[in-house]
Motif scaffolding. Structure first.
Motif, PDB file in Angstrom:
ATOM      1  N   UNK A   1       3.440  -0.898   3.814  1.00  0.00           N
ATOM      2  CA  UNK A   1       3.683   0.354   3.089  1.00  0.00           C
ATOM      3  C   UNK A   1       4.936   0.209   2.226  1.00  0.00           C
ATOM      4  N   UNK A   2       4.770   0.500   0.947  1.00  0.00           N
ATOM      5  CA  UNK A   2       5.899   0.455   0.017  1.00  0.00           C
ATOM      6  C   UNK A   2       6.967   1.431   0.488  1.00  0.00           C
ATOM      7  N   UNK A   3       8.210   0.966   0.481  1.00  0.00           N
ATOM      8  CA  UNK A   3       9.274   1.786   1.059  1.00  0.00           C
ATOM      9  C   UNK A   3      10.386   2.152   0.078  1.00  0.00           C
ATOM     10  N   UNK A   4      10.266   1.730  -1.179  1.00  0.00           N
ATOM     11  CA  UNK A   4      11.276   2.107  -2.169  1.00  0.00           C
ATOM     12  C   UNK A   4      10.617   2.129  -3.552  1.00  0.00           C
ATOM     13  N   UNK A   5      11.342   2.565  -4.560  1.00  0.00           N
ATOM     14  CA  UNK A   5      10.780   2.720  -5.902  1.00  0.00           C
ATOM     15  C   UNK A   5      10.286   1.392  -6.475  1.00  0.00           C
ATOM     16  N   UNK A   6      11.004   0.314  -6.237  1.00  0.00           N
ATOM     17  CA  UNK A   6      10.590  -0.993  -6.758  1.00  0.00           C
ATOM     18  C   UNK A   6       9.258  -1.426  -6.144  1.00  0.00           C
ATOM     19  N   UNK A   7       9.120  -1.245  -4.848  1.00  0.00           N
ATOM     20  CA  UNK A   7       7.870  -1.611  -4.182  1.00  0.00           C
ATOM     21  C   UNK A   7       6.733  -0.691  -4.622  1.00  0.00           C
TER      22      UNK A   7
ATOM     23  N   UNK B   1       0.846  -1.183   0.000  1.00  0.00           N
ATOM     24  CA  UNK B   1       0.000   0.000   0.000  1.00  0.00           C
ATOM     25  C   UNK B   1       0.888   1.242   0.000  1.00  0.00           C
ATOM     26  N   UNK B   2       0.305   2.387  -0.298  1.00  0.00           N
ATOM     27  CA  UNK B   2       1.091   3.626  -0.258  1.00  0.00           C
ATOM     28  C   UNK B   2       0.873   4.403   1.028  1.00  0.00           C
ATOM     29  N   UNK B   3      -0.239   4.129   1.725  1.00  0.00           N
ATOM     30  CA  UNK B   3      -0.568   4.883   2.928  1.00  0.00           C
ATOM     31  C   UNK B   3      -1.341   3.984   3.892  1.00  0.00           C
ATOM     32  N   UNK B   4      -0.822   3.837   5.093  1.00  0.00           N
ATOM     33  CA  UNK B   4      -1.478   2.957   6.070  1.00  0.00           C
ATOM     34  C   UNK B   4      -2.904   3.384   6.381  1.00  0.00           C
ATOM     35  N   UNK B   5      -3.090   4.648   6.696  1.00  0.00           N
ATOM     36  CA  UNK B   5      -4.406   5.100   7.150  1.00  0.00           C
ATOM     37  C   UNK B   5      -5.458   5.005   6.054  1.00  0.00           C
ATOM     38  N   UNK B   6      -5.095   5.348   4.820  1.00  0.00           N
ATOM     39  CA  UNK B   6      -6.036   5.226   3.710  1.00  0.00           C
ATOM     40  C   UNK B   6      -6.394   3.759   3.478  1.00  0.00           C
TER      41      UNK B   6
ATOM     42  N   UNK C   1       2.698  -1.531  -6.297  1.00  0.00           N
ATOM     43  CA  UNK C   1       1.431  -1.275  -5.599  1.00  0.00           C
ATOM     44  C   UNK C   1       0.295  -1.356  -6.612  1.00  0.00           C
ATOM     45  N   UNK C   2      -0.670  -2.196  -6.318  1.00  0.00           N
ATOM     46  CA  UNK C   2      -1.835  -2.354  -7.177  1.00  0.00           C
ATOM     47  C   UNK C   2      -1.693  -3.378  -8.276  1.00  0.00           C
ATOM     48  N   UNK C   3      -0.501  -3.931  -8.435  1.00  0.00           N
ATOM     49  CA  UNK C   3      -0.330  -4.920  -9.514  1.00  0.00           C
ATOM     50  C   UNK C   3       0.516  -6.107  -9.058  1.00  0.00           C
ATOM     51  N   UNK C   4       0.388  -6.483  -7.818  1.00  0.00           N
ATOM     52  CA  UNK C   4       1.172  -7.599  -7.286  1.00  0.00           C
ATOM     53  C   UNK C   4       0.819  -8.927  -7.934  1.00  0.00           C
ATOM     54  N   UNK C   5      -0.349  -9.015  -8.556  1.00  0.00           N
ATOM     55  CA  UNK C   5      -0.749 -10.265  -9.199  1.00  0.00           C
ATOM     56  C   UNK C   5      -0.834 -10.108 -10.717  1.00  0.00           C
TER      57      UNK C   5
END
Length: 132
Positions: free
Chosen positions: A59-65, A13-18, A69-73
């Motif tokens: 939460x994604x922590x670098x550019x690769x992660x 994810x990009x944001x925990x709270x969202x 986001x949103x396309x892990x599958x």
């Protein structure tokens, strides 16, 4: 033999709270853990009511992660939310603004519809047919 089960799966994810808001308010999951690990890292787990396997919101922590986001599958349906009341859950999710990618359909195995989460990951909402 020891009992084994999948306790959680990780979802970027990009944001925990969202992400917490989406999974708890839109999908009706329960927040079962939110532990601060560092200034920018948390251990956040959500779970559908009655389920044993949780989703770890990572939460994604670098550019690769971030790129994943949103396309892990790989743009396939990769997550399956099973219900015992398809139409009730479908209507609630519609009211919460969940994006559905098709109309519900009857398959031989289930009533099913594809939706996407906050980040675009594809899910099936499904109610299996009872065996004959």
């Amino acid at each position: 033999m020891a009992q084994k089960f999948i306790s959680c799966i990780s979802l970027l994810v990009t944001d925990y709270d969202a992400a917490i808001q989406f999974y708890t308010q839109c999908l009706g999951f329960n927040l079962i853990e939110d532990t601060m690990l560092s200034a920018d890292k948390r251990w956040v787990k959500v779970v559908p009511p009655g389920a044993q396997t949780a989703i770890l919101l990572a939460k994604a922590s670098n550019a690769q992660q971030l790129a994943l986001v949103g396309c892990q599958t790989a743009d396939r349906v990769g997550l399956f939310l099973q219900t015992d009341n398809f139409w009730q859950d479908y209507e609630k999710m519609c009211q919460q603004g969940v994006v559905f990618l098709e109309a519900p359909r009857e398959e031989t195995y289930a009533t099913v519809v594809v939706f996407q989460d906050l980040y675009g990951n594809k899910w099936d909402l499904l109610q299996p047919k009872q065996p004959a």
